[in-house]
Write an enzyme that holds these catalytic residues in place. Structure first.
Site, PDB file in Angstrom:
ATOM      1  N   ASP A  59      28.855   2.830  -2.451  1.00 37.98           N
ATOM      2  CA  ASP A  59      28.092   4.166  -1.998  1.00 37.98           C
ATOM      3  C   ASP A  59      26.938   3.881  -0.602  1.00 37.98           C
ATOM      4  O   ASP A  59      26.294   5.033  -0.736  1.00 37.98           O
ATOM      5  CB  ASP A  59      28.002   5.171  -3.141  1.00 37.98           C
ATOM      6  CG  ASP A  59      27.234   4.839  -4.165  1.00 37.98           C
ATOM      7  OD1 ASP A  59      27.230   3.546  -4.391  1.00 37.98           O
ATOM      8  OD2 ASP A  59      27.166   5.611  -4.780  1.00 37.98           O
ATOM      9  N   SER A  60      26.560   2.376  -1.133  1.00 40.87           N
ATOM     10  CA  SER A  60      24.951   1.903  -0.711  1.00 40.87           C
ATOM     11  C   SER A  60      25.450   2.130   1.347  1.00 40.87           C
ATOM     12  O   SER A  60      25.400   2.046   1.691  1.00 40.87           O
ATOM     13  CB  SER A  60      25.169   0.453  -1.181  1.00 40.87           C
ATOM     14  OG  SER A  60      26.279  -0.265  -0.481  1.00 40.87           O
ATOM     15  N   ASP A  98      33.094   2.418  -5.569  1.00 40.53           N
ATOM     16  CA  ASP A  98      31.718   3.379  -5.535  1.00 40.53           C
ATOM     17  C   ASP A  98      32.504   4.992  -6.679  1.00 40.53           C
ATOM     18  O   ASP A  98      32.738   5.733  -5.160  1.00 40.53           O
ATOM     19  CB  ASP A  98      30.958   3.466  -5.261  1.00 40.53           C
ATOM     20  CG  ASP A  98      29.906   2.033  -6.772  1.00 40.53           C
ATOM     21  OD1 ASP A  98      30.133   1.780  -6.539  1.00 40.53           O
ATOM     22  OD2 ASP A  98      28.888   2.390  -5.576  1.00 40.53           O
ATOM     23  N   LYS A 127      34.243   2.177  -9.743  1.00 40.18           N
ATOM     24  CA  LYS A 127      32.509   2.136 -10.439  1.00 40.18           C
ATOM     25  C   LYS A 127      32.335   3.409 -10.812  1.00 40.18           C
ATOM     26  O   LYS A 127      32.195   3.936  -9.925  1.00 40.18           O
ATOM     27  CB  LYS A 127      32.138   0.244  -9.306  1.00 40.18           C
ATOM     28  CG  LYS A 127      30.656   0.701 -10.577  1.00 40.18           C
ATOM     29  CD  LYS A 127      30.073  -0.259 -10.167  1.00 40.18           C
ATOM     30  CE  LYS A 127      29.452  -0.251  -8.682  1.00 40.18           C
ATOM     31  NZ  LYS A 127      27.758   0.460  -8.728  1.00 40.18           N
ATOM     32  N   GLU A 129      28.491   4.793 -12.230  1.00 42.18           N
ATOM     33  CA  GLU A 129      26.931   4.773 -12.491  1.00 42.18           C
ATOM     34  C   GLU A 129      26.189   5.317 -14.386  1.00 42.18           C
ATOM     35  O   GLU A 129      26.994   6.845 -13.819  1.00 42.18           O
ATOM     36  CB  GLU A 129      25.729   5.094 -11.710  1.00 42.18           C
ATOM     37  CG  GLU A 129      25.800   4.158 -10.258  1.00 42.18           C
ATOM     38  CD  GLU A 129      24.888   4.626  -9.196  1.00 42.18           C
ATOM     39  OE1 GLU A 129      24.093   5.444  -9.971  1.00 42.18           O
ATOM     40  OE2 GLU A 129      24.810   4.093  -8.867  1.00 42.18           O
ATOM     41  N   GLU A 196      22.047  -3.582 -12.900  1.00 47.77           N
ATOM     42  CA  GLU A 196      21.870  -4.129 -11.419  1.00 47.77           C
ATOM     43  C   GLU A 196      19.816  -3.843 -11.975  1.00 47.77           C
ATOM     44  O   GLU A 196      19.343  -3.413 -12.740  1.00 47.77           O
ATOM     45  CB  GLU A 196      21.704  -2.891 -10.607  1.00 47.77           C
ATOM     46  CG  GLU A 196      21.231  -2.843  -9.404  1.00 47.77           C
ATOM     47  CD  GLU A 196      21.532  -1.841  -8.468  1.00 47.77           C
ATOM     48  OE1 GLU A 196      22.357  -1.122  -8.390  1.00 47.77           O
ATOM     49  OE2 GLU A 196      20.743  -1.845  -6.906  1.00 47.77           O
TER      50      GLU A 196
END
Ligand code: MHF
Ligand code: KIV
Ligand code: MG
Length: 291
Positions: A59-60, A98, A127, A129, A196
């Site tokens: 999602d970057s 993500d 993925k 978070e 991270e």
């Protein structure tokens, strides 16, 4: 006696496509896994051919593709669109996508619906978070055949709760929370864990204590199973007023020891250099990129 010509030994046998069992075997052999973010079909082909093991549709893309200042505006539809593009271009690489902000936090059911959209688009794993509270969701997805990568430490979707992009797990109490979260996620069946911006010693400890989890570090030192960088960062393309380059980034288009005005490497050469440096353990360099 008939003489059959021997087939010439293959110059380079085609690498089989990565899948989850093969990744686990490689990790168990001690092979370091090289992951890069990727958002389109052309770069998927280039990164795959240069030897990247895993492509992450991160999602970057909010930052590097859309020009946003965080990952929060990114939608599920956008992630599915880029996932399909990357899936078309890759061959051997394993594809992780993500789950974006707001598409998995409400319930395991919400996460499943979102994950299904990404798997339909070509993702081989999703993925998400978050800490131990996501373990129930991880288990729900894994039981339904959706492999999961967890993500701890600096979780950029929480930037406004954290107050910035800072190193996580520095003091003993925070380190213990991180270790407990990682344990819960491993028990829930997560296959990978992105760590991270965490101290190198903590990332190493989590990796050693939870061998069932393959850890992928970004700003987490050299003790993880693998490494990930945002592709635009490792090609030296990010920076400027809007995006200060984090210290864990190395520009792989630069040849170490050559002056800044020396010609840089091509994209395929830079990616191959990244893959080699991850595999031989020379990236990250704890002294330069560690916390
Ligand atoms: N281009 C890009 N690269 C990334 O790695 C990335 C994104 N975008 N977008 C989403 C998040 C945001 N990330 C970031 C952003 C900034 C720092 C940063 O400035 N870190 C400081 C650490 C400060 C401290 O010591 O606490 C650094 O200098 O590394 C780190 C990660 C990682 N992700
Ligand atoms: C940096 C990686 C781990 C990520 O989550 C992303 O690119 O969105
Ligand atoms: Mg992300």
């Amino acid at each position: 006696m008939s003489v059959h010509p021997q087939p010439a030994p293959e110059a380079s046998a085609p690498r089989p496509a990565w899948n989850l069992p093969r990744l686990r075997e490689a990790a168990a052999r001690g092979e370091k896994l090289a992951m890069l973010t990727c958002y389109d079909a052309t770069f998927a082909r280039v990164l795959d051919e240069a030897g990247a093991d895993i492509l992450l549709v991160g999602d970057s893309l909010g930052n590097v593709i859309q020009g946003e200042s965080s990952t929060l505006p990114v939608t599920l539809e956008q992630m599915a669109y880029h996932t399909r593009a990357v899936a078309q271009g890759k061959r051997q690489a394993f594809l992780i996508t993500d789950l974006p902000f707001g598409t998995y936090e409400s319930s395991p059911q919400q996460a499943l619906a979102s994950a299904v959209a990404l798997m339909r688009a070509g993702a081989q794993m999703v993925k998400l978070e978050g800490g131990g509270y996501t373990a129930e969701t991880v288990r729900f997805l894994v039981e339904r055949g959706i492999p999961v990568c967890a993500h701890l430490g600096l979780t950029p979707q929480r930037v406004h709760a954290i107050g910035g992009y800072r190193v996580q797990g520095r003091d003993d109490a925070a380190a213990q929370v991180l270790l407990d979260d990682a344990t819960a996620l491993a028990q829930a069946g997560a296959a990978f864990l992105v760590l991270e911006l965490v101290p190198s010693a903590l990332a190493r400890r989590i990796t050693q204590q939870l061998p069932q989890l393959m850890t992928i570090g970004i700003g987490a030192g050299a003790g993880t199973t693998g490494q990930v960088l945002v592709m635009h960062d490792m090609l030296g393309l990010t920076g400027g007023a809007h995006a200060k380059r984090p210290r864990f980034v190395r520009d792989f288009t630069r040849v170490p020891g050559t002056p800044p005005e020396a010609p840089g490497l091509s994209v395929p050469q830079a990616v191959a250099a990244y893959v080699k440096a991850v595999k031989d353990g020379s990236f990250p360099d704890e002294a330069v990129h560690g916390y």
